[in-house]
Motif scaffolding. Structure first.
Motif, PDB file in Angstrom:
ATOM      1  N   GLY A  45       0.841  -1.411  -0.366  1.00 49.69           N
ATOM      2  CA  GLY A  45       0.037  -0.031   0.292  1.00 49.69           C
ATOM      3  C   GLY A  45       0.927   1.268   0.271  1.00 49.69           C
ATOM      4  O   GLY A  45       2.046   1.062   0.112  1.00 49.69           O
ATOM      5  N   GLN A  51      -5.240   3.116   3.895  1.00 56.51           N
ATOM      6  CA  GLN A  51      -4.395   1.603   3.992  1.00 56.51           C
ATOM      7  C   GLN A  51      -4.065   0.833   5.142  1.00 56.51           C
ATOM      8  O   GLN A  51      -4.605   0.045   5.766  1.00 56.51           O
ATOM      9  N   VAL A 205      -6.671  -0.622  -2.305  1.00 55.84           N
ATOM     10  CA  VAL A 205      -5.354  -0.498  -1.092  1.00 55.84           C
ATOM     11  C   VAL A 205      -4.492  -0.270  -2.510  1.00 55.84           C
ATOM     12  O   VAL A 205      -3.575   0.837  -2.461  1.00 55.84           O
TER      13      VAL A 205
END
Length: 208
Positions: A45, A51, A205
């Motif tokens: 991420g 995230q 993400v």
């Protein structure tokens, strides 16, 4: 690519063990699948708030998975863990809105939720209020993910909304199986949609 093969293999091993055993395989690969997704979101991420919140939701999901698979019934504890996961996911989705809210979506989701809840209600007993709260929270989470997509029109938003919808399907199947009567394909259907939902949230993400 390899991480998705590992996730798929782990998920298949768990689902297979649910029907055929062995028991250790059932207990190992259910949480391991989500741990692999968690590690993927954490490693690849962008490091932003979105995230971090999705990773936190995955941690809550691992805890919920462990509660729900224990031999002694821990349904309420599992319900609470996933309730927290949905609240956490909601923070991520609401934080991504880029335009005014689209009001037809909560009306549509709310109507569907009421129908499912009324179908379950005669069998809920003392769990009527906890399940009502859970239904409201997961519908709100799905609404938030839908708003994320509708107001941004990004690939990440679409993945988040698809993941939320899959979560809604998975939890509906779980509730029907538990409160309206078991059906043989329940475990396969519930876990397939569950793993898809979590995978799509991780993809949201990675697409940012």
């Amino acid at each position: 690519m390899w991480v998705w093969l590992a996730v798929s293999f782990s998920a298949l091993l768990h689902i297979n063990a649910a029907y055929r055993g062995p028991q250790w395989q059932f207990y190992l690969f259910k949480p391991l699948t989500i741990v692999l997704l968690l590690a993927t979101a954490f490693q690849f991420g962008s490091g932003d708030f979105y995230q971090q919140v999705i990773v936190a939701g995955l941690v809550c999901s691992v805890v919920g998975d462990i509660f729900l698979m224990l031999p002694k019934d821990r349904f309420v504890a599992g319900l609470a863990s996933f309730l927290l996961a949905h609240v956490v996911y909601s923070f991520a989705f609401w934080g991504e809105l880029a335009a005014p809210i689209v009001w037809w979506l909560p009306a549509l989701l709310g109507g569907a939720g009421i129908i499912v809840y009324l179908l379950l209600l005669p069998s809920l007993g003392r769990l009527a209020i906890p399940v009502a709260v859970y239904v409201a929270v997961i519908l709100q989470m799905t609404w938030a993910a839908g708003e994320y997509w509708l107001t941004t029109r990004t690939g990440a938003g679409l993945a988040a909304f698809a993941g939320a919808l899959m979560f809604l399907v998975s939890d509906t199947l779980l509730a029907l199986d538990r409160f309206r009567g078991n059906f043989r394909a329940a475990t396969g259907s519930i876990m397939t949609t569950y793993y898809l939902s979590q995978s799509l949230l991780v993809i949201s993400v990675l697409l940012r």
